[in-house]
Design a protein around this motif. Sequence first.
Motif, PDB file in Angstrom:
ATOM      1  N   ILE D 244      71.672 -13.928  14.049  1.00 51.52           N
ATOM      2  CA  ILE D 244      73.111 -14.015  14.303  1.00 51.52           C
ATOM      3  C   ILE D 244      73.842 -12.934  13.514  1.00 51.52           C
ATOM      4  CG2 ILE D 244      75.105 -15.529  14.139  1.00 51.52           C
ATOM      5  CD1 ILE D 244      72.909 -16.195  16.252  1.00 51.52           C
ATOM      6  N   SER D 245      73.412 -12.682  12.284  1.00 50.56           N
ATOM      7  CA  SER D 245      74.011 -11.570  11.533  1.00 50.56           C
ATOM      8  C   SER D 245      73.889 -10.287  12.331  1.00 50.56           C
ATOM      9  CB  SER D 245      73.303 -11.372  10.188  1.00 50.56           C
ATOM     10  OG  SER D 245      73.375 -12.521   9.418  1.00 50.56           O
ATOM     11  N   VAL D 246      72.715 -10.070  12.893  1.00 51.84           N
ATOM     12  CA  VAL D 246      72.493  -8.852  13.665  1.00 51.84           C
ATOM     13  C   VAL D 246      73.456  -8.798  14.835  1.00 51.84           C
ATOM     14  CG1 VAL D 246      70.878  -7.624  15.133  1.00 51.84           C
ATOM     15  CG2 VAL D 246      70.064  -8.720  13.049  1.00 51.84           C
ATOM     16  N   PHE D 247      73.460  -9.877  15.600  1.00 46.21           N
ATOM     17  CA  PHE D 247      74.243  -9.863  16.838  1.00 46.21           C
ATOM     18  C   PHE D 247      75.735  -9.746  16.541  1.00 46.21           C
ATOM     19  CE2 PHE D 247      76.332 -12.184  20.380  1.00 46.21           C
ATOM     20  CZ  PHE D 247      76.052 -11.266  21.363  1.00 46.21           C
ATOM     21  N   LEU D 248      76.222 -10.578  15.635  1.00 41.19           N
ATOM     22  CA  LEU D 248      77.662 -10.577  15.380  1.00 41.19           C
ATOM     23  C   LEU D 248      78.107  -9.276  14.728  1.00 41.19           C
ATOM     24  CD1 LEU D 248      78.480 -14.206  14.239  1.00 41.19           C
ATOM     25  CD2 LEU D 248      78.843 -13.141  16.445  1.00 41.19           C
ATOM     26  N   SER D 249      77.348  -8.813  13.745  1.00 42.83           N
ATOM     27  CA  SER D 249      77.793  -7.599  13.058  1.00 42.83           C
ATOM     28  C   SER D 249      77.824  -6.425  14.016  1.00 42.83           C
ATOM     29  CB  SER D 249      76.869  -7.294  11.886  1.00 42.83           C
ATOM     30  OG  SER D 249      75.610  -6.917  12.374  1.00 42.83           O
ATOM     31  N   ALA D 250      76.916  -6.424  14.982  1.00 42.75           N
ATOM     32  CA  ALA D 250      76.876  -5.275  15.879  1.00 42.75           C
ATOM     33  C   ALA D 250      77.851  -5.400  17.031  1.00 42.75           C
ATOM     34  CB  ALA D 250      75.455  -5.089  16.427  1.00 42.75           C
ATOM     35  N   THR D 251      78.308  -6.620  17.337  1.00 43.23           N
ATOM     36  CA  THR D 251      79.156  -6.744  18.523  1.00 43.23           C
ATOM     37  C   THR D 251      80.551  -7.292  18.239  1.00 43.23           C
ATOM     38  OG1 THR D 251      78.241  -8.926  18.927  1.00 43.23           O
ATOM     39  CG2 THR D 251      77.206  -7.096  20.055  1.00 43.23           C
ATOM     40  N   ALA D 252      80.647  -8.362  17.434  1.00 47.75           N
ATOM     41  CA  ALA D 252      81.911  -9.107  17.369  1.00 47.75           C
ATOM     42  C   ALA D 252      83.068  -8.229  16.909  1.00 47.75           C
ATOM     43  CB  ALA D 252      81.755 -10.308  16.455  1.00 47.75           C
ATOM     44  N   PHE D 338      80.225   2.407  19.223  1.00 50.82           N
ATOM     45  CA  PHE D 338      78.843   2.417  19.714  1.00 50.82           C
ATOM     46  C   PHE D 338      77.865   2.715  18.572  1.00 50.82           C
ATOM     47  CE2 PHE D 338      75.223   4.586  21.626  1.00 50.82           C
ATOM     48  CZ  PHE D 338      74.894   3.706  22.627  1.00 50.82           C
ATOM     49  N   ASN D 339      78.155   3.769  17.836  1.00 50.02           N
ATOM     50  CA  ASN D 339      77.214   4.182  16.801  1.00 50.02           C
ATOM     51  C   ASN D 339      77.084   3.135  15.702  1.00 50.02           C
ATOM     52  OD1 ASN D 339      76.790   6.520  18.161  1.00 50.02           O
ATOM     53  ND2 ASN D 339      78.206   7.730  16.929  1.00 50.02           N
ATOM     54  N   HIS D 340      78.201   2.520  15.377  1.00 51.82           N
ATOM     55  CA  HIS D 340      78.126   1.508  14.327  1.00 51.82           C
ATOM     56  C   HIS D 340      77.302   0.316  14.775  1.00 51.82           C
ATOM     57  CE1 HIS D 340      79.861  -1.825  11.769  1.00 51.82           C
ATOM     58  NE2 HIS D 340      79.191  -1.060  10.951  1.00 51.82           N
ATOM     59  N   ALA D 341      77.413  -0.028  16.069  1.00 52.57           N
ATOM     60  CA  ALA D 341      76.573  -1.117  16.571  1.00 52.57           C
ATOM     61  C   ALA D 341      75.100  -0.764  16.372  1.00 52.57           C
ATOM     62  CB  ALA D 341      76.872  -1.374  18.038  1.00 52.57           C
ATOM     63  N   LEU D 342      74.745   0.483  16.637  1.00 53.84           N
ATOM     64  CA  LEU D 342      73.346   0.891  16.476  1.00 53.84           C
ATOM     65  C   LEU D 342      72.910   0.782  15.025  1.00 53.84           C
ATOM     66  CD1 LEU D 342      73.090   4.099  18.670  1.00 53.84           C
ATOM     67  CD2 LEU D 342      72.487   1.773  19.267  1.00 53.84           C
ATOM     68  N   MET D 343      73.720   1.348  14.117  1.00 54.39           N
ATOM     69  CA  MET D 343      73.245   1.400  12.725  1.00 54.39           C
ATOM     70  C   MET D 343      73.305   0.027  12.071  1.00 54.39           C
ATOM     71  SD  MET D 343      76.367   3.550  10.973  1.00 54.39           S
ATOM     72  CE  MET D 343      76.944   4.676  12.179  1.00 54.39           C
ATOM     73  N   LYS D 344      74.384  -0.706  12.301  1.00 54.57           N
ATOM     74  CA  LYS D 344      74.477  -2.003  11.639  1.00 54.57           C
ATOM     75  C   LYS D 344      73.459  -2.985  12.216  1.00 54.57           C
ATOM     76  CE  LYS D 344      76.585  -1.939   8.304  1.00 54.57           C
ATOM     77  NZ  LYS D 344      78.005  -2.070   8.165  1.00 54.57           N
ATOM     78  N   GLY D 345      73.230  -2.870  13.528  1.00 54.17           N
ATOM     79  CA  GLY D 345      72.212  -3.724  14.115  1.00 54.17           C
ATOM     80  C   GLY D 345      70.864  -3.494  13.453  1.00 54.17           C
ATOM     81  N   ALA D 346      70.485  -2.230  13.337  1.00 54.83           N
ATOM     82  CA  ALA D 346      69.193  -1.906  12.729  1.00 54.83           C
ATOM     83  C   ALA D 346      69.147  -2.390  11.282  1.00 54.83           C
ATOM     84  CB  ALA D 346      68.954  -0.405  12.789  1.00 54.83           C
ATOM     85  N   LEU D 347      70.228  -2.184  10.543  1.00 53.91           N
ATOM     86  CA  LEU D 347      70.216  -2.547   9.128  1.00 53.91           C
ATOM     87  C   LEU D 347      70.112  -4.058   8.942  1.00 53.91           C
ATOM     88  CD1 LEU D 347      72.857  -0.057   7.740  1.00 53.91           C
ATOM     89  CD2 LEU D 347      70.478  -0.230   7.058  1.00 53.91           C
ATOM     90  N   PHE D 348      70.886  -4.803   9.718  1.00 50.10           N
ATOM     91  CA  PHE D 348      70.793  -6.256   9.571  1.00 50.10           C
ATOM     92  C   PHE D 348      69.443  -6.764  10.042  1.00 50.10           C
ATOM     93  CE2 PHE D 348      75.399  -6.686   8.799  1.00 50.10           C
ATOM     94  CZ  PHE D 348      75.343  -7.648   7.804  1.00 50.10           C
TER      95      PHE D 348
END
Lengths: 119, 140, 488, 494, 185
Positions: D244-252, D338-348
């Motif tokens: 959920i951290s991954v999903f929310l941080s990258a999208t919400a 877009f880019n932040h979704a990529l990087m934050k998703g990967a990091l989380f």
Amino acid sequence: MIDTIIGHYNYWVVILLMMAGFYTVINRGNLIKKIAGLNIFQTSVFLLYISIGYVNEGTTPIIAEGFTRYANPLPHVLILTAIVVGVSTTALGLALVVRIKRAYGTIEEDEIHDKDMSL
Amino acid sequence: MKHNLVLRFITKYLFPVIALFALYVQFHGDYGPGGGFQAGVILSVAFILYAMVFGMESMEKVLPLGLLRTLASTGVLIYAATGVTTLLMGGNFLDYDILSQLPIQGQHIGIMIIELGVGITVSAVMLIIFYAFTDRRNYD
Amino acid sequence: MSDQHLLLLSILTPFAGAIGIVLLRQRPNLREAVTLLSATLVCIIVVTIFMRFDNAGLMAVDIAEPLPGLKIRFEIESLGMLFALVASMLWLITSIYAIGYMRQHKEKNQTRFYAMFAIAIGSTLGIAFAGNLITLFLWYELLTISTYPLVAHAGNKKARHGARTYLGILLGTSIGLLLLAILITYNVAGTLDFQQGGILAGKLDPAWSGLLYALFIFGIGKAAVMPFHRWLPAAMVAPTPVSALLHAVAVVKAGVFTVLKVTIYIFGTDFITSSGANDWLIWFAGATILLASLIAMIQDNLKMRLAYSTISQLSYIVLGALLATNTSLLGAALHISMHAFAKITLFFAAGAILVAAHKTDISDMGGLGRAMPITFGAFLIGSLSIIGLPPFGGMWSKWYLGMGMVETGQWLLLSVLLASSLLNIAYLLPIPARAFFGKAPDGTTHHRIKEAPPSCLVAMTITSLACVLLFFYPDPFYELAMDIGGTK
Amino acid sequence: MIEQNLCLLLVVIPLIAAPVTAMLPAGRTPWFFTLTITWLCFVLSIWQLTIVLDGSTISYELGGWAPPWGIEYHIDALNAFVTLIVSGIAAITLPYALRTVENEIQRRDTSLFYAVFLLCFVGLLGIAQTGDVFNLFVFLEISSLSSYVLIGMGQRRRALTAAYQYLIMGSIGATFLLIGIGLIYAETGTLNMQDLHQRLQPILDHRTVHTGFIFLVVGIALKLALFPLHLWLPNAYKYAPSAISVFLSATATKVAVYVMLRIVFTVFSIDFLKITSTEFIFLMLGAFGVLVASTGAIFHYDIKRILAYSSIAQVSYMVLGMGFASTLGVTATVVHMFNHALMKGALFMAAGAIVLRIGSSKFENIYGIGRQMPWTFAAIFIAGLSLIGIPGTAGFISKWYFMLAALEQQAWLIALVILFGSLLSVVYMWKIFEALFFHRPTNTSPPVSEAPLSLLLPMWTLVLANIYFGINTDLTVSVAETAVRLLGITAYHE
Amino acid sequence: MLDTFIDITLLAFLTITAIAIIKVRDLFVVIMLFSIFSLHSAGLFVVMDAADVAFTEAAVGAGISTVLMLATLALTKDHDEKRPAHKARLPLLVVLITGAALVYGTYDIPSFGDPDAPAQAHVKPYYIEQSMRETGVPNTVTAVLASYRGYDTLGEVTVIFTAGIGVMLLIGGRLTRKRDKEDDR
């Protein structure tokens, strides 16, 4: 001046109510009371909407013979939806309160904060 | 309250009355105030009353949680399925006109079905919430 | 194989080597073979490119276009060719040295060491062949990052702390100042391509040119102009081969190389002299030369002394760039190669002393030269080349730098140059002198100490011979350096 | 048939799937079903984007009622792009979720859990697709309510308080939004965004319109955790289940930024910003947000918490980009979404992998763990470089545009803030790198193994995407430029 | 005139109730007051010709929400809210600013009940005039709710469904629930 007051007193009182609810929410304290405050806040916003939809000398927007002037149905529809959203939020919030009580033994925000910090 | 004979008696007779009222509200929403949501709430109140008088156990026999979960899902699905049906019949999503030869009739059918969906979901969810909040296990 | 392919191959080979090194982490011998193999390959490729190189037809390869109008582009021109030659040759020699050093010293995490080393060299070649400022910046950052694990190699608190300083200053200046300078350049000029004569002339208000130039000079932290020089001494916690190749050659030379590139192809020498962008900056470089030499005098730790010496020498090159005359640029470019060969010899020697005698402080080295004659002999040659005495390569670059100052009438700077040469003598020559003729401080003899491992000796011998050779035969570097000044 | 209903199907398919999932038996079935649905939506969203990429728009009348009487879906490049981000991240999160959810959620709850996940997905998609402000509110609430539940499913008891706090703040935000919608409705009589735009233009100086704007913006700002309304976010992301951290941080937060763009530029207009000098406020809020949140991140010793603070900072960059009110600035915002979704998703994802193996994300428990989990560490490293904005990564592209936008307007102070923010991100990311790799392990417990492949594959997909979109920006930049043009934003003039 | 009188009276009651809720510390009383607040606003909805809304508010606000709060209250031993240790000034400030902004915003809003207000003039007439013909439903609220904005209502059902399974996940039917772990600080 008088016109303004007559034309707007309703809005102003509603704003007062909203702020009373808003204050109850953000003034830190009891978790249940915050939810109650949230409900008051939201209910007052509903009043704002219905006030916007109100027409002098109008009637409930159910089409019938002999009436020509109806209140605006759109705010009513929106508020019906908003009421449902409100009760859903309330239910979830209270469910969380139940869990918090189980996990912390208290529903006072200060005490929960202390317990989290004192570990 | 379980052993109060008067209450039990009244409840037995009140239950169908409330349920009937719920049905009235459900189907009279076109003409007067009311509709699926209000009806769902009222219907759930009937059951809650029943549960309070006859106990949760007998209530859970009639309406187990699993069934309620299915009902809640079903209501949403009925609503959405109406939209999908109109899609499949060549209209836009939730375009009830297409449900019948006469657009007005189509609207009638559509509104009735979706209100039914609303009613089912609302009453089921209200009961789910009621179950959860009265669950003694939450208060140890 | 076309030149384009060769160019890309030269950059990719070290990366492929890094992968091979990681894959063979369980087999140290094979792993080292991969290092040597890729180093040899790169050397051969770069020399081949050099043989075919003809400055008349610049050749470029575009890889991608990440931002509209800004391509990732590689091209070969004479300055980059010179830098690539130096780096690839010295990588091969350092690899030979490193194998002996790392094994003798029983360092941990050798796989990581060799892999990151290879990546660092790949990045250096990327810098050398970068066809525009954005590509150069990309590799510049990659070089910083890939060398960080090498500095932090030991993993203890001191290493972590040193690595933090290293990274903090290099990344800090590059993001805070260099990137800003690049962006302003792009904003003003609308392009970042390297062009003969620069891209800023006529587009940038000359009044602002000094400020922008300063952003570049200080933003290129790898050039270690004071006050952004602290990272270089901090990086001395790294194993010696790292200090040798990266902090005497690849990293620092990447810095001054960038300064030269910016001076020649972004500003253009004419624009710099006409706008007076260099007026006050030359004094920073001049001050760095003197101050760093003075600080070097009081360092007892050998590697630290060499580090400050490097800082001082780097500013020679920066100064050459800042003066922006043909002669001074010639001197600056030559100094990239001359100083590289000399300084790497000194570091090799320092490492050999550490490995063989476990000594790091100069005061402990009395009499050590009699036990390690080859090492200290190489050290002496390196020192003399740095000082700029004939018959060693270092003389040429200093000569042209001095000529540049004479041409521009910067007599004060010339005196700085001369004073610093005297200081070079004062802080470098006592070391071999004490080693050969002095006594150990506590009266013990060094009869138990033997010479460094053979691979270290081989490497040192090659580089010190190269110092001599470059005096008599500097032609390849000289011709390349001539091209960039446009004197041809 | 499918193409003409495409924009609707994107929302309705997961909406139907959610109650179905709730009825499925517990175990892996709900997971597999959800996986299928998210991938289907991902494919559809790509399809949708290809249709509107040329700058055209799709209008879909729900119920067959023409706007403004009925609800309209009005899809342009921006909607389609945000939908792509949401569905793409969901599709990539689901493979990752399998193992982490099995680890963190009781088996009997899985079908409900995935149902709520789908609801959250539906909500976000609905927000991204709709062209009606009240419909937006409804779907916002779907996504909010489901995310309260999802966060509350975290293992620690502080997940509950985090969820509660989020619920209170989120509801206040939603209520503010409701007030804002009410006020502009009172002035225009409509709820359709395009129609609102038309009807608002003559009355941009009305005080009621101003107040409505303020309430809308504050409401959204609460949702996107804009400084100083960001306090709910760190705990929520820290204690939520890993997937959920991954999903929310990258999208919400990205969707919230989208809503901000929509409200500010489509419903109101860039002229409104200029008339009221609101762009300056956005600039200031963004700049302070970057500084405060980045500084805040430095003082924490917990990966997930640092990443959460960094999210606040990154969102502030996006608001900053809006504040430039120029083509370059808003392009930067859209590209960075877009880019932040990529990087934050990967990091989380990487942080979650560590939590899976160690059970904690605090530094003291994970010193030196990067050597035992080299692939996870390498993922954190590369995605971290992207976050810092090292060239060759996606993060650099966004940073480049932000800087260009600042330089174009000679906003030197803002440019310095952006650079300083990058430097701060170097500091906090390097703290993580150091702790994970270069710090000697403090405990002598048996070594842990690398994260399972089902975690590594999605993680590395995002990591490689970070590099790919750092080198090839055809997609991101062209979409952003089309979207920005359709928002009515023009290049900056002196 | 009578309408206005009732309107003012109800508003006065609501104000008193709202202020009492802030002041009172006994949670049971708070909940009861909230229920009263809800009922009064339902009355106000009737006065403002919103019968459907009034019906729902009475059922939900005064009914469901109140019951839920009481059920939650049953788990606390003492029903009193603790006095805060220190008086917080920030919330008051925030509330005052928000309120001031809203009052400022009402100055350009059309007068209460103005039949020519934009809100009455744009989309509404269409609903009043056409809904009977297009949907055959005399109750325009139902027509708009179920047909013109039927998609919103689908969203609404989804919201309530979310709440249902959310509550189930959080506190429903878990016989063997593991205890929440404490923070791993």
